[in-house]
Scaffold this motif. Structure first.
Motif, PDB file in Angstrom:
ATOM      1  N   ALA A 413       0.827  -1.211   0.000  1.00 60.09           N
ATOM      2  CA  ALA A 413       0.000   0.000   0.000  1.00 60.09           C
ATOM      3  C   ALA A 413       0.859   1.258   0.000  1.00 60.09           C
ATOM      4  O   ALA A 413       0.549   2.238  -0.695  1.00 60.09           O
ATOM      5  CB  ALA A 413      -0.923  -0.020   1.219  1.00 60.09           C
ATOM      6  N   ALA A 414       1.951   1.245   0.776  1.00 59.45           N
ATOM      7  CA  ALA A 414       2.841   2.407   0.795  1.00 59.45           C
ATOM      8  C   ALA A 414       3.474   2.624  -0.578  1.00 59.45           C
ATOM      9  O   ALA A 414       3.604   3.763  -1.047  1.00 59.45           O
ATOM     10  CB  ALA A 414       3.916   2.222   1.863  1.00 59.45           C
ATOM     11  N   GLY A 415       3.855   1.505  -1.257  1.00 64.20           N
ATOM     12  CA  GLY A 415       4.419   1.646  -2.598  1.00 64.20           C
ATOM     13  C   GLY A 415       3.427   2.232  -3.582  1.00 64.20           C
ATOM     14  O   GLY A 415       3.778   3.066  -4.426  1.00 64.20           O
ATOM     15  N   VAL A 416       2.156   1.815  -3.480  1.00 60.16           N
ATOM     16  CA  VAL A 416       1.128   2.362  -4.365  1.00 60.16           C
ATOM     17  C   VAL A 416       0.953   3.861  -4.123  1.00 60.16           C
ATOM     18  O   VAL A 416       0.857   4.659  -5.069  1.00 60.16           O
ATOM     19  CB  VAL A 416      -0.199   1.606  -4.162  1.00 60.16           C
ATOM     20  CG1 VAL A 416      -1.339   2.297  -4.900  1.00 60.16           C
ATOM     21  CG2 VAL A 416      -0.061   0.161  -4.630  1.00 60.16           C
ATOM     22  N   LEU A 417       0.903   4.264  -2.852  1.00 61.61           N
ATOM     23  CA  LEU A 417       0.749   5.691  -2.547  1.00 61.61           C
ATOM     24  C   LEU A 417       1.936   6.500  -3.057  1.00 61.61           C
ATOM     25  O   LEU A 417       1.776   7.618  -3.570  1.00 61.61           O
ATOM     26  CB  LEU A 417       0.584   5.877  -1.036  1.00 61.61           C
ATOM     27  CG  LEU A 417      -0.738   5.377  -0.444  1.00 61.61           C
ATOM     28  CD1 LEU A 417      -0.707   5.500   1.068  1.00 61.61           C
ATOM     29  CD2 LEU A 417      -1.919   6.167  -1.013  1.00 61.61           C
ATOM     30  N   ILE A 418       3.148   5.954  -2.902  1.00 59.21           N
ATOM     31  CA  ILE A 418       4.328   6.671  -3.393  1.00 59.21           C
ATOM     32  C   ILE A 418       4.281   6.803  -4.913  1.00 59.21           C
ATOM     33  O   ILE A 418       4.578   7.864  -5.483  1.00 59.21           O
ATOM     34  CB  ILE A 418       5.607   5.942  -2.937  1.00 59.21           C
ATOM     35  CG1 ILE A 418       5.757   6.048  -1.413  1.00 59.21           C
ATOM     36  CG2 ILE A 418       6.835   6.515  -3.623  1.00 59.21           C
ATOM     37  CD1 ILE A 418       6.913   5.241  -0.849  1.00 59.21           C
TER      38      ILE A 418
END
Length: 572
Positions: A413-418
């Motif tokens: 999820a953090a990678g998607v947001l970044i």
């Protein structure tokens, strides 16, 4: 004073050759390394701009080495040694150039014993003295505290000076020191003198690594955005988000710096122990003294694998060195203010996978040498707990470690947001002239929402997902425990046996199992006699309106939990 002007019986032993031999060994190692690094940079990067970077790094390292050598050069070249005369023993290194000199004067009454030994496989003399001496001397003189393991590997109860000597001079120097000491009786082991044991290195290293990583992660993107010139001004959403993240990394690093760098450690003396951290800057100091009468025993020294590793998942040989000292207290003290490396564990609270019948004091020494020194000094006054002692100091509680759930999905999820935030900002899409209002609103909202979501994941959810968790089975019932990690506090959910009915193993769907090709894993389901449940960890949840409790243990832990519950005797 010349040789002829010295008092009768004065004898000087020059020891500069030992110091200069150390200089030769340093140069013999550093010179080939510098030559090989320079040759490798030329061979690996011919006609490339990268060679400039490599040569700059090699030049910086060479300048640092040269700087250190220049600072230490007078220490290697100055006249140094020891002088034995009727008024006492003097160990000296004379001033030379910018070196101010070094000197220790030992009156005859201060020398309690002289014994031959070995230091780093070289002949040496151990001079026992009646108090602490000045450190920071030449390499041939090492000050050793009581209980510390010196290079010869044998701790003692007194302060000592280890002198590395040329073997032909060993007997002559010992005889000269014995003449200075006279016919005074040899030292005998007794009560420990005040000894200061520093534990500053551990907190300083943790703070330094955390600060460097945090500042690098937040400052490098900000620096890249500013130097690239792609920001549209101070109102650019990307610039605002990166500035907020940079400030969020700088403020904790500056705030906790004094508590990590302050002088801190443990004092061991005839009256007891004192856990202390001195005041520095805006962080107040703290001091807690424990008399020997308030300490019941020494449980031992244990490994500290770190907050992200569960000791139950590692073999004993892989758990690292023993650095955590555990002491048993006679009674529960008022909650003291302690540094982060010391902790009082109340009775009945799990720590180190055991629950104590009495309160405990845990001291993280930071390294095995400091832990061994503390253990040696404390063991001179306190007994160590025996496993078969009828007055058992601690009782083991069955612990079943629960695998972490959620870190992988959170990282995704953090990678998607970044990607969303960076892709939106990097695409260069700007609202057209006379664009509708929704486009003007949407442009800054998307990266801001991505930044807020990323901050929420890292700041709120990630610590609880990375914290160790487990099921504690004891005679009174079951505890679901999520340990403290970073800024998330410890969570304990207590379930008495009277509130638990049937216990069985079920299979449930696990999104994380898809990555391993096994989407269904085992879990433990508890049938409850009450719906009034405490707050639960994220790996446990209610089912059927609270009538059932599902504990996501995984395949291996599910079988262990069932067998452990069957084996543990229950109160009442």
């Amino acid at each position: 004073m010349t040789q002829d002007e010295r008092p009768a019986g004065s004898e000087t032993f020059p020891l500069g050759a030992v110091e200069r031999a150390q200089l030769g060994r340093v140069l013999a190692v550093l010179a080939p390394v510098a030559v090989l690094a320079a040759a490798a940079s030329v061979l690996l990067f011919p006609r490339q701009t990268g060679i400039a970077v490599v040569i700059a790094l090699v030049a910086a390292a060479a300048l640092a080495v040269v700087g250190v050598l220049l600072v230490r050069l007078p220490c290697f070249l100055t006249r140094q040694g020891l002088r034995a005369e009727a008024t006492g023993l003097t160990l000296f290194a004379e001033p030379l150039w910018w070196f101010r000199g070094w000197r220790i004067v030992l009156p005859p009454a201060a020398i309690t014993d002289v014994t031959p030994t070995r230091s780093n496989d070289r002949p040496a003399l151990a001079i026992s003295v009646d108090g602490p001496t000045r450190g920071g001397g030449p390499v041939w003189c090492t000050a050793v505290q009581p209980g510390a393991a010196p290079p010869d590997g044998r701790p003692a109860d007194d302060h000592r000076l280890l002198l590395q000597l040329p073997e032909p001079e060993l007997d002559r120097v010992r005889a000269a020191i014995e003449r200075v000491r006279g016919n005074r009786p040899r030292a005998t082991a007794g009560a420990p003198v005040p000894v200061w044991i520093s534990v500053r290195l551990g907190p300083a290293v943790v703070w330094g690594l955390a600060s460097v990583v945090g500042l690098a992660v937040t400052q490098l993107p900000l620096w890249s955005l500013v130097t690239a010139g792609t920001a549209s001004g101070w109102t650019d959403p990307a610039l605002i988000v990166l500035i907020i993240l940079a400030v969020a990394a700088i403020v904790p690093a500056v705030w906790f710096a004094p508590s990590a760098l302050a002088r801190q450690g443990v004092v061991v003396d005839q009256g007891g122990l004192e856990v202390r951290r001195d005041r520095l800057g805006w962080q107040p100091g703290c001091r807690w003294r424990i008399p020997w009468a308030d300490l019941r025993g020494l449980s031992g020294v244990y490994a500290d694998p770190g907050p992200l590793i569960d000791p139950d998942d590692q073999p004993t040989k892989d758990r690292g060195p023993a650095t955590v000292l555990e002491l048993i207290l006679n009674q529960s003290p008022a909650p003291p203010v302690l540094p982060g490396w010391a902790r009082v564990v109340p009775p009945g609270v799990e720590a180190r996978r055991v629950v104590a019948d009495r309160p405990r004091l845990l001291i993280k020494a930071g390294d095995p040498g400091t832990a061994a020194q503390l253990r040696y000094l404390i063991s001179r006054r306190l007994p160590e707990a025996e496993p078969d002692d009828p007055d058992q100091l601690v009782r083991t509680v069955r612990w079943i470690a629960v695998p972490r759930r959620g870190p992988v999905s959170m990282i995704i999820a953090a990678g998607v947001l970044i990607l969303v935030g960076a892709g939106w900002l990097g695409s260069g899409v700007r609202p057209f002239a006379n664009a509708p209002l929704w486009q003007d609103v949407l442009w800054p909202v998307v990266p801001l929402l991505a930044g807020v979501g990323l901050a929420g994941l890292i700041g709120w959810f990630l610590p609880s997902r990375l914290a160790r968790g487990g099921v504690q089975v004891e005679p009174a019932g079951i505890q679901l425990v999520r340990e403290r990690f970073l800024w998330r506090t410890e969570l304990r959910s207590r379930l008495p046996w009277s509130g638990i009915g049937e216990i069985r193993v079920v299979r449930v769907f696990s999104p994380g199992g898809l990555l391993h090709g096994a989407p269904f894993v085992q879990a433990v389901e508890l049938t409850l006699n009450t719906t009034d449940l405490p707050r639960l960890p994220h790996w446990a949840g209610r089912r059927d309106a609270g009538a059932r409790l599902l504990v996501h243990t995984g395949d291996a832990a599910a079988a262990r939990m069932i067998s452990t519950i069957a084996d543990v005797p229950r109160d009442g």
